[in-house]
Write a protein that holds these residues in place. Sequence first.
Motif, PDB file in Angstrom:
ATOM      1  N   ASP A  71       0.855  -1.199   0.000  1.00  0.00           N
ATOM      2  CA  ASP A  71       0.000   0.000   0.000  1.00  0.00           C
ATOM      3  C   ASP A  71       0.886   1.242   0.000  1.00  0.00           C
ATOM      4  OD1 ASP A  71      -2.217  -1.539   0.005  1.00  0.00           O
ATOM      5  OD2 ASP A  71      -2.600  -1.379   2.160  1.00  0.00           O
ATOM      6  N   ASP A  72       0.428   2.291  -0.647  1.00  0.00           N
ATOM      7  CA  ASP A  72       1.222   3.526  -0.798  1.00  0.00           C
ATOM      8  C   ASP A  72       2.606   3.224  -1.354  1.00  0.00           C
ATOM      9  OD1 ASP A  72      -0.832   5.103   0.090  1.00  0.00           O
ATOM     10  OD2 ASP A  72      -0.179   5.055   2.185  1.00  0.00           O
ATOM     11  N   LEU A  73       2.717   2.156  -2.107  1.00  0.00           N
ATOM     12  CA  LEU A  73       3.991   1.709  -2.708  1.00  0.00           C
ATOM     13  C   LEU A  73       5.065   1.492  -1.646  1.00  0.00           C
ATOM     14  CD1 LEU A  73       4.089   4.003  -5.889  1.00  0.00           C
ATOM     15  CD2 LEU A  73       3.267   1.659  -5.701  1.00  0.00           C
ATOM     16  N   ARG A 111      -1.832  -4.882  -9.668  1.00  0.00           N
ATOM     17  CA  ARG A 111      -2.071  -4.026  -8.499  1.00  0.00           C
ATOM     18  C   ARG A 111      -1.014  -2.916  -8.397  1.00  0.00           C
ATOM     19  NH1 ARG A 111      -4.788  -1.914  -6.449  1.00  0.00           N
ATOM     20  NH2 ARG A 111      -4.435  -2.015  -4.206  1.00  0.00           N
ATOM     21  N   ARG A 115      -1.678   1.041  -8.161  1.00  0.00           N
ATOM     22  CA  ARG A 115      -1.165   1.879  -7.061  1.00  0.00           C
ATOM     23  C   ARG A 115      -0.427   3.102  -7.620  1.00  0.00           C
ATOM     24  NH1 ARG A 115       0.087  -3.535  -4.770  1.00  0.00           N
ATOM     25  NH2 ARG A 115      -1.331  -3.800  -3.014  1.00  0.00           N
ATOM     26  N   GLU A 118      -2.932   5.532  -8.886  1.00  0.00           N
ATOM     27  CA  GLU A 118      -3.597   6.222  -7.768  1.00  0.00           C
ATOM     28  C   GLU A 118      -2.686   7.296  -7.178  1.00  0.00           C
ATOM     29  OE1 GLU A 118      -4.584   2.757  -5.542  1.00  0.00           O
ATOM     30  OE2 GLU A 118      -6.275   2.272  -6.874  1.00  0.00           O
TER      31      GLU A 118
END
Length: 343
Positions: A71-73, A111, A115, A118
């Motif tokens: 998440d959030d790379l 995914r 990400r 996004e």
Amino acid sequence: MKRIDAFVTGGTGFIGRWLLPELTGGGRRVAVLLRDNPDGRHRLAELREWVEARGGRSDLLHGLAGDLTRDDLGMDPADLALARTASQVFHLGAAMSFGLPAEQARQVNVRGSERVAELAASGSSLDRLVLVSGFQHRRSSKLATSRYHDSKLTADARVRDIAEATGVPLTRVHPASVTGDSRTGQTSQFWGWPDLVQALHRGRLPIVPGVRDHRLPLVAVDHLAKFLAGAPELAETAGGQYWLLHDTPPLADLLRIVADELGVATPRLRVPIPLAAMSLQAGLDRWTGISAEALTFLTAQDLPVAEARRVESTLGLTQPDVAELARVTARFLADHGFRPAAS
Ligand SMILES: NC(=O)c1ccc[n+]([C@@H]2O[C@H](COP(=O)([O-])OP(=O)(O)OC[C@H]3O[C@@H](n4cnc5c(N)ncnc54)[C@H](OP(=O)(O)O)[C@@H]3O)[C@@H](O)[C@H]2O)c1
């Protein structure tokens, strides 16, 4: 550092490495997503040396620890905030291999791309998201499937949807099989096209896969890097997609050029793709060193290159001579034993 101009994923990869000197050489401040591994610092130092040696500016290059699968790379809040100041986001990070595991294809390629899109959508001054997609065409044979290929197609569609929904100006680039540098043949990719060259070199390519018009379209890595760096500087490329390839002769002719360069025999017998795929899957892949998946990169279709040609012309890019490109790349591969240099 408070602001950057470009955020790059995949900057340590084959293509990303050639992009970084182009970006920093033009004065852009660049942050590269670096996988959080124990030698992260060493990797940045090595990358800076590479950039400097190719006319880029290492002082403009920064590393941000992270991972596409998180998440959030996987970036900490300060690094995430910095990445969001980028006006250009270049997404090149991907898992690439034959026999790619399904979960890795989904997490990294699909995914991971979502990400990045996004993150771009949440940027404070985003002007362009550049997505390096895949070489997209219908498969030549149902027998030769590729999870890598499928995941790239899915990622391409997802990123396009996110960009449309969030108003992100997106530029998609679909490169053909990427070869080494057009002047020296230098490459760090030793699979795909290099597998065919190696099989030829070892006298283990008795046939030409594909019938008369089948081609393995090629694009030189330096040409691609210049295109990637230049395209988002042009307003007209927002919303565009570009098939990037040189005018590559049919595979039989390309193999003859390489065989002449390497001083080996040229295969003459052409075998339709389904039959070639079946033979490789039945065990010939071990003898030749060629995966049946490699056949997914062959096409008999004409690809829509007109838009890319227009942008290349605006950017002042000229097409390298493909025969010479095939020769220098084959020579580089053979001189290096078809293996990356030991680090
Ligand atoms: N090469 C070709 O012929 C070709 C043709 C068409 C399209 N493309 C596309 O072009 C892009 C670049 O390809 P390439 O040839 O440069 O590939 P590559 O040499 O395999 O490099 C892949 C890059 O992705 C990074 N990466 C992989 N998994 C990651 C993760 N979980 N988190 C963060 N980074 C990760 C790698 O980082 P590490 O250094 O940490 O492994 C590396 O920087 C890809 O999207 C590929 O699909 C390539």
